[in-house]
Design a protein around this motif. Structure first.
Motif, mmCIF file in Angstrom:
data_model
loop_
_atom_site.group_PDB
_atom_site.id
_atom_site.type_symbol
_atom_site.label_atom_id
_atom_site.label_comp_id
_atom_site.label_asym_id
_atom_site.label_seq_id
_atom_site.Cartn_x
_atom_site.Cartn_y
_atom_site.Cartn_z
ATOM 1 N N LEU A 128 23.524 10.212 55.256
ATOM 2 C CA LEU A 128 22.411 10.634 54.403
ATOM 3 C C LEU A 128 22.910 10.884 52.980
ATOM 4 C CD1 LEU A 128 20.250 12.941 56.678
ATOM 5 C CD2 LEU A 128 19.930 10.537 56.069
ATOM 6 N N ILE A 129 24.068 11.567 52.858
ATOM 7 C CA ILE A 129 24.627 11.820 51.519
ATOM 8 C C ILE A 129 24.929 10.493 50.824
ATOM 9 C CG2 ILE A 129 26.603 12.810 50.279
ATOM 10 C CD1 ILE A 129 26.829 14.848 52.559
ATOM 11 N N TRP A 130 25.527 9.590 51.562
ATOM 12 C CA TRP A 130 25.855 8.261 51.034
ATOM 13 C C TRP A 130 24.592 7.560 50.522
ATOM 14 C CZ3 TRP A 130 29.091 4.395 49.691
ATOM 15 C CH2 TRP A 130 28.742 3.065 49.943
ATOM 16 N N THR A 131 23.548 7.551 51.354
ATOM 17 C CA THR A 131 22.338 6.822 50.987
ATOM 18 C C THR A 131 21.658 7.472 49.778
ATOM 19 O OG1 THR A 131 22.082 6.362 53.338
ATOM 20 C CG2 THR A 131 20.207 5.857 51.911
ATOM 21 N N ILE A 132 21.509 8.801 49.848
ATOM 22 C CA ILE A 132 20.847 9.489 48.731
ATOM 23 C C ILE A 132 21.688 9.353 47.469
ATOM 24 C CG2 ILE A 132 20.147 11.761 47.858
ATOM 25 C CD1 ILE A 132 19.496 12.465 50.835
ATOM 26 N N GLY A 133 23.009 9.495 47.601
ATOM 27 C CA GLY A 133 23.897 9.393 46.451
ATOM 28 C C GLY A 133 23.816 8.031 45.796
ATOM 29 N N VAL A 134 23.926 6.988 46.590
ATOM 30 C CA VAL A 134 23.950 5.640 46.015
ATOM 31 C C VAL A 134 22.574 5.264 45.461
ATOM 32 C CG1 VAL A 134 24.310 3.193 46.489
ATOM 33 C CG2 VAL A 134 25.854 4.886 47.476
ATOM 34 N N VAL A 135 21.526 5.496 46.265
ATOM 35 C CA VAL A 135 20.200 5.082 45.798
ATOM 36 C C VAL A 135 19.768 5.931 44.605
ATOM 37 C CG1 VAL A 135 17.785 4.816 46.431
ATOM 38 C CG2 VAL A 135 19.566 4.237 48.071
ATOM 39 N N GLY A 136 19.992 7.247 44.693
ATOM 40 C CA GLY A 136 19.618 8.131 43.588
ATOM 41 C C GLY A 136 20.353 7.756 42.313
ATOM 42 N N GLY A 137 21.682 7.598 42.435
ATOM 43 C CA GLY A 137 22.479 7.241 41.276
ATOM 44 C C GLY A 137 22.050 5.911 40.680
ATOM 45 N N THR A 138 21.758 4.958 41.557
ATOM 46 C CA THR A 138 21.334 3.642 41.085
ATOM 47 C C THR A 138 20.049 3.743 40.284
ATOM 48 O OG1 THR A 138 22.299 2.675 43.060
ATOM 49 C CG2 THR A 138 20.780 1.301 41.827
ATOM 50 N N LEU A 139 19.073 4.502 40.802
ATOM 51 C CA LEU A 139 17.779 4.600 40.117
ATOM 52 C C LEU A 139 17.961 5.276 38.758
ATOM 53 C CD1 LEU A 139 15.395 5.582 43.036
ATOM 54 C CD2 LEU A 139 15.677 3.369 41.926
ATOM 55 N N ILE A 140 18.726 6.376 38.745
ATOM 56 C CA ILE A 140 18.895 7.125 37.497
ATOM 57 C C ILE A 140 19.547 6.248 36.426
ATOM 58 C CG2 ILE A 140 20.206 9.030 36.459
ATOM 59 C CD1 ILE A 140 19.726 10.552 39.119
ATOM 60 N N ALA B 3 39.116 12.261 51.619
ATOM 61 C CA ALA B 3 37.698 12.018 51.383
ATOM 62 C C ALA B 3 37.231 12.640 50.067
ATOM 63 C CB ALA B 3 36.876 12.570 52.548
ATOM 64 N N ALA B 4 37.886 13.705 49.647
ATOM 65 C CA ALA B 4 37.454 14.418 48.444
ATOM 66 C C ALA B 4 37.431 13.485 47.229
ATOM 67 C CB ALA B 4 38.378 15.604 48.181
ATOM 68 N N THR B 5 38.386 12.563 47.148
ATOM 69 C CA THR B 5 38.333 11.598 46.047
ATOM 70 C C THR B 5 37.772 10.252 46.504
ATOM 71 O OG1 THR B 5 40.674 11.223 46.517
ATOM 72 C CG2 THR B 5 40.169 12.523 44.564
ATOM 73 N N ALA B 6 38.077 9.866 47.746
ATOM 74 C CA ALA B 6 37.680 8.521 48.194
ATOM 75 C C ALA B 6 36.161 8.375 48.286
ATOM 76 C CB ALA B 6 38.331 8.210 49.539
ATOM 77 N N PHE B 7 35.492 9.370 48.876
ATOM 78 C CA PHE B 7 34.058 9.195 49.135
ATOM 79 C C PHE B 7 33.229 9.128 47.851
ATOM 80 C CE2 PHE B 7 29.951 10.537 51.241
ATOM 81 C CZ PHE B 7 29.798 9.357 51.936
ATOM 82 N N PRO B 8 33.462 10.033 46.877
ATOM 83 C CA PRO B 8 32.727 9.891 45.611
ATOM 84 C C PRO B 8 32.969 8.521 44.944
ATOM 85 C CG PRO B 8 33.781 12.025 45.689
ATOM 86 C CD PRO B 8 34.267 11.261 46.878
ATOM 87 N N ILE B 9 34.203 8.031 45.033
ATOM 88 C CA ILE B 9 34.485 6.715 44.442
ATOM 89 C C ILE B 9 33.701 5.632 45.176
ATOM 90 C CG2 ILE B 9 36.285 4.946 44.313
ATOM 91 C CD1 ILE B 9 38.205 7.106 43.437
ATOM 92 N N ILE C 237 30.871 5.999 46.673
ATOM 93 C CA ILE C 237 29.471 6.093 46.235
ATOM 94 C C ILE C 237 29.325 5.434 44.864
ATOM 95 C CG2 ILE C 237 27.689 7.720 45.466
ATOM 96 C CD1 ILE C 237 28.447 9.545 47.733
ATOM 97 N N GLY C 238 30.293 5.693 43.984
ATOM 98 C CA GLY C 238 30.245 5.091 42.654
ATOM 99 C C GLY C 238 30.237 3.571 42.708
#
Lengths: 408, 308
Positions: free
Chosen positions: B87-99, B168-174, B176-177
């Motif tokens: 859910l975090i992945w989906t919201i993060g990627v889709v939200g970031g993409t839209l913004i 994961a602390a650095t890998a996951f945000p990257i 998502i980016g």
């Protein structure tokens, strides 16, 4: 009645039509290197020339997706006649009646071609289900130039010496670390079994339960954690797969690492200047040591329609010439006795170092669910390396998980 | 019921004509329905069936097991953690993409010198396969010899190498980016299509009336973009939720399952551990979640649209 006969005849005809053309043998092979495909094409051509009427079809599949391809092929009843598989998967293939026992085809002359150590993992319930096609063991590579710079005269004999040597090499600075530690992807668990075996531990206890919670396992995990904490390994081992650590070794950035014979081939091609040596895996306090032996096997599928032709091709593949060419090209250990006595192998110092560790070789345990147990161990180790869990907690939790999978 | 009585009150000729009129739309959508049934419903029933059975690693059914596969999943703490992470992945990627996509589309919609080139650059990541992009990032993120660390050190931003993929602390945000980066081209395209459908004269009228460009954006552009926004959200959610290559190539869901999302977890279950039954159960759960999210979102949007 008549209608039924017609229907059955029709069904039989349809089945025959869907079956491969008589004399066609399909073989799925793993792509070990860019040489694998051309090698098997050449073998197929030579075999076809000598055996008119038999047509060999070679399917080359990358290792990473081999099991996935075999699984989907078998599920769809579209598998080949022969396939290379990791011998550690063989149990499932045998349990589910997918692999054909080969004893009916094998005579003493044929089984005598193999080195016993490598044939035995393919034997289940006293039947031979696979023929070892590739074999490898692990030993320690060390960078001679770095050892010299650090004032060390030879590779470490024990894990205590390894820690001391790693310290001396790490003290050289310039981003060089003493010991390359793998912490990611396939065989992360194996990298930890080396010290575990040296401390007298085992993957499975005598009663078949998991040995991950043993003192030896906890000692081994503690040793690796202390190497990380003291800065004797490369930074952030959980980001480094086996290939990544091998690259560090080729770049001269780590003093020691444990891996398979094929690194020697890669060094010849990519870093011919590198001065390296190959040594046995360090021993534990009581002199115990173990290395990881791996074989891949060719199996015949039980549902193959052309077993005799398939066997003829196998018989050809396992003669000395084809074996020698394959083993030399891929950088594996010889599985054929005669091949191992050829000068190219017998006089090769690197391969001799590996042949020397074979008496200590241990193979992946033959239990169903092994891949899942290996993943449990890898995850536990990653938590230890990251400092998220103590070695004691992580390993006893891993043992519990593994026992659940083992049904113990 | 009322309708039924009304019909029976009418004459037989009228009734059959009415019935024919009713039948026409169904006939017209029938081919699409059949197609959907073949390519969606059939695999779905097969997977549903597998998920209710004890299955060997080769996908062969070995006996009915009820909901045992689902129960096994709920027992696995990794599955629950993976569910949340997805859910975090989906919201993060889709939200970031839209913004990020809205301003990019607004800029690219303006007429400026070199716009064609700028559009090509924004669209370029689309032409490279996601797997290939991820492989390039894996090299770039390598702790010892990666380009990112070299660049950061050359720029004086960091002093020592950062091992990006070690936790994961650095890998996951990257991850998502990177997910955002590869989703932008499609989303920008959708928004550009939306912007080109807004007639110029509305803006002219608005500026004559004295509306600032911020007001124009809020009261004209964004409301006109709303249907395109819906499309972008739904399609991106489906695509990102099921997206495999970025996470698999960079970390394979590791270390210690800390970057797994449902689809990588499913892949490991099926093709590494041979747990086909549980993998099928994960598929069914993923399908149900996506269906629920999509229906909910579309209903929400149509409701607000009806209100305004």
């Amino acid at each position: 009645m008549k209608l039924k006969t017609y229907l059955m005849g029709g069904a039989a005809l349809a089945m025959m039509a869907s079956m491969a053309h008589a004399g066609d043998v399909r073989i799925t092979v793993a792509e070990y290197s860019s040489k694998t495909g051309p090698y098997f094409d050449k073998m197929a051509a030579e075999f076809e020339a000598a055996n008119p009427g038999i047509n060999i079809d070679v399917e080359v599949t990358p290792w990473d997706v081999l099991l996935q391809k075999l699984t989907t092929d078998i599920a769809g009843n579209a598998n080949a006649d022969l396939a290379i598989i990791g011998t550690r998967w063989l149990l499932d293939f045998v349990d589910q009646g997918i692999a054909e026992p080969l004893d009916g085809y094998i005579d003493d002359e044929f089984s005598g071609r193999f080195i016993e150590t490598f044939l035995s993992p393919s034997v289940m319930d006293d039947q031979i289900y696979g023929l070892p096609v590739a074999a490898s063991a692990r030993a320690m590579y060390y960078n001679k130039a770095l050892f010299e710079q650090a004032g060390l005269d030879g590779p470490p004999e024990t894990w205590d010496e390894l820690a001391a040597d790693a310290k001396a090499i790490s003290d050289l600075g310039e981003g060089i670390s003493g010991y390359g530690l793998q912490g990611k992807e396939i065989e992360t668990d194996v990298y930890f079994y080396y010290p575990m075996w040296s401390y007298g531990g085992n993957i499975l206890n005598e009663d078949g339960s998991s040995g991950f919670g043993s003192d030896a396992a906890i000692q081994a995990a503690t040793l690796y954690k202390s190497l990380i904490d003291d800065g004797l390994t490369q930074d952030g081992p959980t980001a480094y797969s086996r290939e990544d650590v091998q690259n560090l070794f080729k770049q001269g950035k780590v003093g020691m690492m444990i891996t398979a014979p094929f690194l020697a081939n890669q060094i010849k091609d990519e870093a011919p200047e590198l001065q390296y040596g190959i040594a046995p895996i360090p021993a534990g306090p009581d002199g115990d040591r173990g290395t990881y032996g791996v074989t891949d096997s060719i199996i015949m599928f039980a549902n193959s329609g052309n077993k005799d032709e398939a066997w003829q091709f196998l018989d050809y593949l396992f003669t000395q010439g084809p074996r020698s060419e394959f083993t030399l090209g891929e950088g594996f250990l010889p599985v054929n006795q005669a091949v191992s006595e050829e000068p190219a192998f017998a006089d090769n110092a690197d391969l001799n170092a590996f042949a020397g560790v074979l008496p200590d070789a241990r193979f992946a345990p033959v239990v169903s669910g092994w891949e899942e147990i290996a993943d449990v161990a890898s995850s536990a180790l990653q938590r230890v390396y990251l400092g998220e869990e103590s070695p004691e907690d992580a390993m006893s939790r891993a043992a519990k998980e593994a026992n659940r999978i083992l049904g113990k | 019921m009322n309708e039924g009585t009304a019909h029976s009150a009418a004459g037989p000729a009228q009734r059959s004509a009415a019935r024919r009129r009713h039948a026409v739309p169904y006939l017209l959508i029938a081919p699409a329905l059949v197609l959907a049934a073949v390519i969606v419903l059939w695999p779905l029933t097969v997977i549903g069936n597998i998920s209710l059975h004890d299955v060997n690693r080769f996908g062969q059914l070995r006996g009915f097991s009820g909901l045992a596969n689902f129960a096994e999943l709920w027992r696995d703490p990794d599955f629950i953690a993976t569910l949340w992470r997805t859910l975090i992945w989906t919201i993060g990627v889709v939200g970031g993409t839209l913004i990020l996509s809205v301003p990019v589309a607004l800029v690219l919609n303006r007429d400026f010198h070199g716009r064609a080139l700028a559009r090509v650059i924004i669209m370029l990541p689309w032409s490279v396969s996601v797997t290939m992009t991820a492989v390039v990032w894996r090299w770039a993120l390598n702790g010892e010899s990666g380009m990112l660390n070299s660049a950061l050190r050359a720029g004086g931003i960091t002093e020592s190498n950062i091992v990006w993929l070690s936790s994961a602390a650095t890998a996951f945000p990257i991850q998502i980016g990177i997910g955002i980066l590869v989703s932008i081209p499609f989303t920008v395209t959708v928004f550009l299509a939306g912007l080109s459908s807004v007639p110029e004269d509305i803006y002219e009228a608005a500026s004559i009336e004295g509306a600032s460009s911020w007001q124009q954006l809020r009261t004209i552009t964004l409301p006109m973009l709303r249907p395109f926004m819906t499309l972008a959200v739904v399609l991106n959610v489906i695509y990102v939720f099921n997206s495999f290559p970025i996470i698999w190539v960079l970390t394979q869901g590791g270390p210690a399952n800390s970057t797994d999302i449902l689809v990588t977890y499913l892949y490991k279950l099926a093709f590494r551990f041979g747990q086909m039954g549980q993998a099928a159960a994960v598929s069914i759960i993923m399908f149900a979640i996506l269906l629920a999210i999509t229906l909910l979102y579309v209903r929400l949007v149509t409701k607000t649209e009806a209100k305004s």
